[in-house]
Design a protein around this motif. Structure first.
Motif, PDB file in Angstrom:
ATOM      1  N   GLY A  14       6.077 -18.039   0.349  1.00 26.15           N
ATOM      2  CA  GLY A  14       6.457 -17.367  -0.889  1.00 26.15           C
ATOM      3  C   GLY A  14       5.569 -16.155  -1.107  1.00 26.15           C
ATOM      4  N   THR A  15       5.656 -15.567  -2.285  1.00 31.22           N
ATOM      5  CA  THR A  15       4.839 -14.391  -2.573  1.00 31.22           C
ATOM      6  C   THR A  15       3.433 -14.806  -3.002  1.00 31.22           C
ATOM      7  OG1 THR A  15       5.408 -14.289  -4.921  1.00 31.22           O
ATOM      8  CG2 THR A  15       6.930 -13.231  -3.385  1.00 31.22           C
ATOM      9  N   ILE A  16       2.547 -13.814  -3.076  1.00 31.85           N
ATOM     10  CA  ILE A  16       1.191 -14.065  -3.578  1.00 31.85           C
ATOM     11  C   ILE A  16       1.281 -14.600  -5.008  1.00 31.85           C
ATOM     12  CG2 ILE A  16      -1.023 -13.009  -4.139  1.00 31.85           C
ATOM     13  CD1 ILE A  16      -0.492 -13.139  -1.172  1.00 31.85           C
ATOM     14  N   ASP A  59       3.760 -16.165  -6.392  1.00 31.66           N
ATOM     15  CA  ASP A  59       4.304 -17.536  -6.367  1.00 31.66           C
ATOM     16  C   ASP A  59       3.185 -18.543  -6.134  1.00 31.66           C
ATOM     17  OD1 ASP A  59       6.886 -16.645  -6.742  1.00 31.66           O
ATOM     18  OD2 ASP A  59       7.379 -16.626  -4.610  1.00 31.66           O
ATOM     19  N   ASN A  60       2.305 -18.234  -5.197  1.00 41.13           N
ATOM     20  CA  ASN A  60       1.209 -19.147  -4.877  1.00 41.13           C
ATOM     21  C   ASN A  60       0.224 -19.264  -6.032  1.00 41.13           C
ATOM     22  OD1 ASN A  60       0.867 -20.285  -1.883  1.00 41.13           O
ATOM     23  ND2 ASN A  60       2.060 -18.387  -1.782  1.00 41.13           N
ATOM     24  N   LEU A  61      -0.072 -18.159  -6.686  1.00 39.29           N
ATOM     25  CA  LEU A  61      -1.028 -18.209  -7.795  1.00 39.29           C
ATOM     26  C   LEU A  61      -0.454 -18.953  -8.989  1.00 39.29           C
ATOM     27  CD1 LEU A  61      -2.627 -16.276  -6.022  1.00 39.29           C
ATOM     28  CD2 LEU A  61      -3.067 -14.864  -8.042  1.00 39.29           C
ATOM     29  N   ARG A  62       0.854 -18.874  -9.179  1.00 42.60           N
ATOM     30  CA  ARG A  62       1.473 -19.538 -10.342  1.00 42.60           C
ATOM     31  C   ARG A  62       1.604 -21.054 -10.161  1.00 42.60           C
ATOM     32  NH1 ARG A  62       4.608 -14.610 -11.207  1.00 42.60           N
ATOM     33  NH2 ARG A  62       3.988 -13.786 -13.252  1.00 42.60           N
ATOM     34  N   ILE A  63       1.302 -21.550  -8.967  1.00 42.62           N
ATOM     35  CA  ILE A  63       1.321 -23.002  -8.786  1.00 42.62           C
ATOM     36  C   ILE A  63       0.354 -23.672  -9.749  1.00 42.62           C
ATOM     37  CG2 ILE A  63       0.698 -24.857  -7.179  1.00 42.62           C
ATOM     38  CD1 ILE A  63       1.810 -23.094  -4.933  1.00 42.62           C
ATOM     39  N   GLY A  64      -0.819 -23.063  -9.924  1.00 36.18           N
ATOM     40  CA  GLY A  64      -1.804 -23.645 -10.845  1.00 36.18           C
ATOM     41  C   GLY A  64      -1.689 -23.117 -12.260  1.00 36.18           C
ATOM     42  N   ALA A  65      -0.965 -22.011 -12.441  1.00 34.97           N
ATOM     43  CA  ALA A  65      -0.844 -21.406 -13.775  1.00 34.97           C
ATOM     44  C   ALA A  65       0.581 -20.895 -13.957  1.00 34.97           C
ATOM     45  CB  ALA A  65      -1.855 -20.275 -13.931  1.00 34.97           C
ATOM     46  N   PRO A  66       1.546 -21.801 -14.153  1.00 38.10           N
ATOM     47  CA  PRO A  66       2.955 -21.388 -14.203  1.00 38.10           C
ATOM     48  C   PRO A  66       3.277 -20.422 -15.335  1.00 38.10           C
ATOM     49  CG  PRO A  66       2.685 -23.685 -14.882  1.00 38.10           C
ATOM     50  CD  PRO A  66       1.384 -23.257 -14.314  1.00 38.10           C
ATOM     51  N   ASP A  67       2.476 -20.417 -16.394  1.00 41.80           N
ATOM     52  CA  ASP A  67       2.759 -19.552 -17.544  1.00 41.80           C
ATOM     53  C   ASP A  67       1.970 -18.241 -17.509  1.00 41.80           C
ATOM     54  OD1 ASP A  67       4.483 -21.497 -18.593  1.00 41.80           O
ATOM     55  OD2 ASP A  67       2.823 -22.526 -19.589  1.00 41.80           O
ATOM     56  N   ALA A  68       1.207 -18.030 -16.453  1.00 41.48           N
ATOM     57  CA  ALA A  68       0.386 -16.824 -16.377  1.00 41.48           C
ATOM     58  C   ALA A  68       1.262 -15.585 -16.218  1.00 41.48           C
ATOM     59  CB  ALA A  68      -0.588 -16.930 -15.201  1.00 41.48           C
ATOM     60  N   THR A  69       0.843 -14.488 -16.836  1.00 39.41           N
ATOM     61  CA  THR A  69       1.546 -13.220 -16.688  1.00 39.41           C
ATOM     62  C   THR A  69       1.104 -12.530 -15.405  1.00 39.41           C
ATOM     63  OG1 THR A  69      -0.144 -11.970 -17.880  1.00 39.41           O
ATOM     64  CG2 THR A  69       1.600 -13.007 -19.202  1.00 39.41           C
ATOM     65  N   ASP A  70       1.830 -11.489 -15.018  1.00 38.89           N
ATOM     66  CA  ASP A  70       1.428 -10.721 -13.830  1.00 38.89           C
ATOM     67  C   ASP A  70       0.033 -10.138 -14.020  1.00 38.89           C
ATOM     68  OD1 ASP A  70       3.874 -11.363 -12.847  1.00 38.89           O
ATOM     69  OD2 ASP A  70       4.668  -9.318 -12.787  1.00 38.89           O
ATOM     70  N   TRP A 111      -0.847  -4.143   1.123  1.00 37.58           N
ATOM     71  CA  TRP A 111       0.347  -4.683   1.767  1.00 37.58           C
ATOM     72  C   TRP A 111       1.594  -3.976   1.247  1.00 37.58           C
ATOM     73  CZ3 TRP A 111      -1.379 -10.420   0.905  1.00 37.58           C
ATOM     74  CH2 TRP A 111      -2.383 -10.726   1.814  1.00 37.58           C
ATOM     75  N   PRO A 112       2.674  -3.939   2.009  1.00 40.19           N
ATOM     76  CA  PRO A 112       3.867  -3.170   1.616  1.00 40.19           C
ATOM     77  C   PRO A 112       4.401  -3.512   0.226  1.00 40.19           C
ATOM     78  CG  PRO A 112       4.058  -3.898   3.884  1.00 40.19           C
ATOM     79  CD  PRO A 112       2.823  -4.552   3.342  1.00 40.19           C
ATOM     80  N   ASP A 113       4.457  -4.786  -0.095  1.00 38.86           N
ATOM     81  CA  ASP A 113       4.997  -5.200  -1.391  1.00 38.86           C
ATOM     82  C   ASP A 113       3.919  -5.711  -2.336  1.00 38.86           C
ATOM     83  OD1 ASP A 113       7.724  -4.646  -0.753  1.00 38.86           O
ATOM     84  OD2 ASP A 113       7.758  -6.464   0.474  1.00 38.86           O
ATOM     85  N   GLY A 114       2.662  -5.432  -2.031  1.00 40.50           N
ATOM     86  CA  GLY A 114       1.580  -5.839  -2.905  1.00 40.50           C
ATOM     87  C   GLY A 114       1.572  -7.338  -3.134  1.00 40.50           C
ATOM     88  N   ALA A 115       1.437  -7.728  -4.405  1.00 42.07           N
ATOM     89  CA  ALA A 115       1.381  -9.154  -4.739  1.00 42.07           C
ATOM     90  C   ALA A 115       2.724  -9.858  -4.584  1.00 42.07           C
ATOM     91  CB  ALA A 115       0.878  -9.334  -6.170  1.00 42.07           C
ATOM     92  N   ASN A 116       3.787  -9.093  -4.369  1.00 40.97           N
ATOM     93  CA  ASN A 116       5.103  -9.688  -4.115  1.00 40.97           C
ATOM     94  C   ASN A 116       5.392  -9.815  -2.624  1.00 40.97           C
ATOM     95  OD1 ASN A 116       6.062 -10.060  -6.846  1.00 40.97           O
ATOM     96  ND2 ASN A 116       6.153  -7.832  -6.980  1.00 40.97           N
ATOM     97  N   THR A 117       4.385  -9.612  -1.796  1.00 42.31           N
ATOM     98  CA  THR A 117       4.539  -9.782  -0.352  1.00 42.31           C
ATOM     99  C   THR A 117       4.741 -11.257  -0.026  1.00 42.31           C
ATOM    100  OG1 THR A 117       3.151  -7.853   0.110  1.00 42.31           O
ATOM    101  CG2 THR A 117       3.424  -9.467   1.891  1.00 42.31           C
ATOM    102  N   ILE A 170       4.250 -14.371   2.112  1.00 40.22           N
ATOM    103  CA  ILE A 170       3.329 -14.857   3.137  1.00 40.22           C
ATOM    104  C   ILE A 170       3.920 -16.118   3.747  1.00 40.22           C
ATOM    105  CG2 ILE A 170       1.278 -13.868   2.087  1.00 40.22           C
ATOM    106  CD1 ILE A 170       0.626 -16.573   0.920  1.00 40.22           C
ATOM    107  N   GLY A 171       3.677 -16.308   5.020  1.00 38.78           N
ATOM    108  CA  GLY A 171       4.236 -17.464   5.705  1.00 38.78           C
ATOM    109  C   GLY A 171       3.588 -18.764   5.271  1.00 38.78           C
ATOM    110  N   GLU A 172       4.237 -19.854   5.647  1.00 35.72           N
ATOM    111  CA  GLU A 172       3.713 -21.181   5.317  1.00 35.72           C
ATOM    112  C   GLU A 172       2.294 -21.339   5.847  1.00 35.72           C
ATOM    113  OE1 GLU A 172       4.971 -25.885   5.942  1.00 35.72           O
ATOM    114  OE2 GLU A 172       6.186 -24.253   6.763  1.00 35.72           O
ATOM    115  N   ARG A 173       1.424 -21.854   5.008  1.00 33.87           N
ATOM    116  CA  ARG A 173       0.002 -22.076   5.311  1.00 33.87           C
ATOM    117  C   ARG A 173      -0.776 -20.762   5.456  1.00 33.87           C
ATOM    118  NH1 ARG A 173      -1.456 -27.299   7.119  1.00 33.87           N
ATOM    119  NH2 ARG A 173       0.307 -28.738   7.100  1.00 33.87           N
ATOM    120  N   GLY A 174      -0.119 -19.626   5.239  1.00 33.05           N
ATOM    121  CA  GLY A 174      -0.825 -18.355   5.310  1.00 33.05           C
ATOM    122  C   GLY A 174      -1.407 -18.083   6.674  1.00 33.05           C
TER     123      GLY A 174
END
Length: 555
Positions: A432-434, A436-447, A466-472, A474-478
């Motif tokens: 998923g995106t960066i 997406d991964n960060l929101r696993i622990g903080a689903p209500d966090a803003t960008d 990275w080309p899409d920044g935080a919306n890049t 990343i593959g499974e397990r990074g």
């Protein structure tokens, strides 16, 4: 529900509690199947009656019969389409219900000190076994139940018109159903063996994909392929044997069907006073009963695979939690949190003690490091502090700045997860995106919140490149990221949740010195009201903590 009941002789029925939300859909599918089956039987009998009237009595049927038959044909077509529609819709809901129940069981029992099935076995159950059961519950079950209704209705009508023919049909139907017991033990053994082998193949494939780097690194491709080939050949041999048994059972059913047909014609021809014009519709009606019974007998003889799948799914659903949630949750202390460990002992299922009578106190907002040789129980302690497991003896207490104390067992799991974050050296990044991964622990966090977390761990610059920044994506397990990048992103995910207690378990163990210093600097710069517990071997990491606690392996 007891384990014995879950894994007993009726595991297929044991899954109904997981499907209670779909009872309405199952009932409607059953109703459609019943009406469709009765309509088809009516069409068969009506057509045979027209033929009998035309051939025997040389007259055309009444004019009203044609529109009735035409309406029945149209109704049958609509019902067939609607049955496919509702059963496919039900199939997806059954899939969802079973997988949600299975995931709930897995989440309760993971991690488990008792070990058990690996991720490959669990993936095989979640995918292969549940898909097999989905077809049974969404399609087969309603048809079997509808067959019972159609057969009962047909026998009732035959009994009124020709009791002798009804008796022949009843005997033939009973023999067809009894035929499912022929070689049933052999079929069940082979079917369950095939299911186990196929599950082993699925598990091996999942594990091989997960460990592909190690397989390539150690040159194990040939061994893995040989193992898969061996399992596949074993499954093929068992499937061939099962096919032979199925052919034999089908032959028995065919013999019963032919004998029933002969008996029906003999009874029909030997019935005094019966018009020959009635013989075709009566025989057709009898076959409209026997046909579904033969199909049902064939289906029932193949349920062994469903039983094996149901047992595995039930075992997963019945997974028990290591820690029961607090029945009457107590509120969390306010402000910074400390931890007091008093007389804690813990052992895994093999009963070798890992921790014995361990006691320590960590003040609110303190930075401490925990040191010990391999096997001393450092990671086990991290699991206990993060409430993944419960101690066998002793207690773990959260202590507030006002000295308010609350035992971990008295706090709801949902509340506890809001104040404690854990980052270990094997922390995973998901596909998923960066963000997406960060929101696993903080689903209500803003960008903006997430960007602050990235900046806090020094990840903002390389993410922005990275080309899409935080919306890049990343593959499974990074796996495409460096160790330092993965560690920083996992740490950012933990910090995005704004924990009051942060547990770092060998987070810097695989980092180069520069990356280690960067992560250590991030931790040192955290607010003073965040309690940080660092588990480490490295002297440089230990030196960055305010206090070092030594734990020793039990004697």
């Amino acid at each position: 529900m007891s384990t014995r009941r879950n894994t007993g002789d009726r595991p297929v029925l044991g899954l109904f509690p997981a499907l209670r939300g779909e009872i309405g859909g199952l009932a409607w599918t059953f109703t459609v199947c019943v009406v469709s089956g009765l309509t088809l039987a009516g069409l068969v009998v009506g057509t045979a009656a027209i033929v009998g009237t035309a051939v025997v009595e040389h007259r055309s049927p009444a004019a009203w019969i044609w529109p009735v038959l035409g309406g029945a044909v149209l109704l049958r077509a609509v019902l067939t389409w609607h049955e496919m529609d509702v059963s496919h819709s039900l199939a997806y809901r059954v899939l969802a219900a079973l997988r949600m129940s299975l995931f709930a069981g897995y989440s309760r029992s993971t991690p488990s000190r008792r070990g058990g099935d690996g991720s490959g076995d669990r993936a095989a159950t979640a995918m292969g076994d549940i898909e097999k059961l989905e077809f049974f519950y969404a399609h087969t079950l309603a048809q079997l139940a509808a067959t019972g209704v159609v057969v009962l209705a047909g026998l009732t009508i035959l009994t009124v018109v020709s009791p002798r023919m009804a008796l022949v049909v009843l005997v033939a139907a009973a023999l067809l159903l009894a035929s499912t017991g022929i070689l049933a033990g052999r079929s069940r053994t082979l079917g369950e063996q095939i299911q186990r082998t196929n599950s082993a193949v699925s598990a091996r494939v999942v594990e091989s994909l997960t460990g592909r780097r190690e397989i390539l690194g150690f040159g194990l491709e040939g061994r893995v392929l040989a193992d898969l080939d061996k399992l596949t050949l074993a499954s093929a041999r068992d499937q061939a044997r099962l096919a032979q048994v199925a052919v034999l059972a089908k032959g028995v059913r065919d013999v019963i069907g032919v004998a029933g047909a002969v008996g029906l014609f003999l009874v029909a021809m030997d019935s005094p006073g019966m018009s020959f014009a009635l013989v075709p519709p009566l025989v057709a009606g009898a076959f409209a009963v026997l046909g579904p019974v033969a199909d049902a007998a064939s289906t029932l003889s193949q349920l062994h695979a469903h039983r094996a799948s149901a047992r595995r799914v039930l075992a997963g659903i019945a997974g028990s939690a290591e820690i029961a949630d607090a029945p009457v949750p107590q509120p969390l202390p306010v402000g910074a949190l400390g931890i007091e460990v008093a007389g804690v002992s813990f052992a895994y299922d093999w009963r070798v003690p890992v921790l014995t009578d361990l006691s320590l106190v960590i003040a609110p907002g303190e930075r401490v490091a925990i040191r010990g040789v391999s096997g001393a129980g450092k990671t086990t302690l991290a699991h206990l502090l993060s409430r993944l497991w419960a101690p066998d003896r002793g207690s773990i207490t959260l202590v507030g700045v006002d000295a308010h104390r609350t035992d971990l067992s008295e706090i709801s799991d949902a509340d506890f997860r809001t104040v404690v974050s854990v980052v270990d050296q094997d922390a995973l990044l998901f596909h998923g995106t960066i963000f997406d991964n960060l929101r696993i622990g903080a689903p209500d966090a803003t960008d903006a919140d997430l960007r602050r977390a990235l900046a806090q761990v020094g990840a903002a610059d390389f993410v922005a490149a990275w080309p899409d920044g935080a919306n890049t994506i990343i593959g499974e397990r990074g796996t495409a990221l460096s160790g330092g990048q993965r560690s920083r992103l996992c740490l950012a995910r933990a910090l995005a949740a704004q924990p009051r207690i942060l547990i770092l378990d060998e987070t810097t163990a695989n980092l180069d010195p520069a990356a280690e210093r960067a992560v250590t600097s991030v931790v040192q710069g955290l607010p003073q009201d965040v309690t940080v517990i660092t588990i480490a071997h490295r002297a440089s990491t230990l030196a960055a903590s305010g206090r070092i606690i030594d734990i020793r392996r039990p004697a």
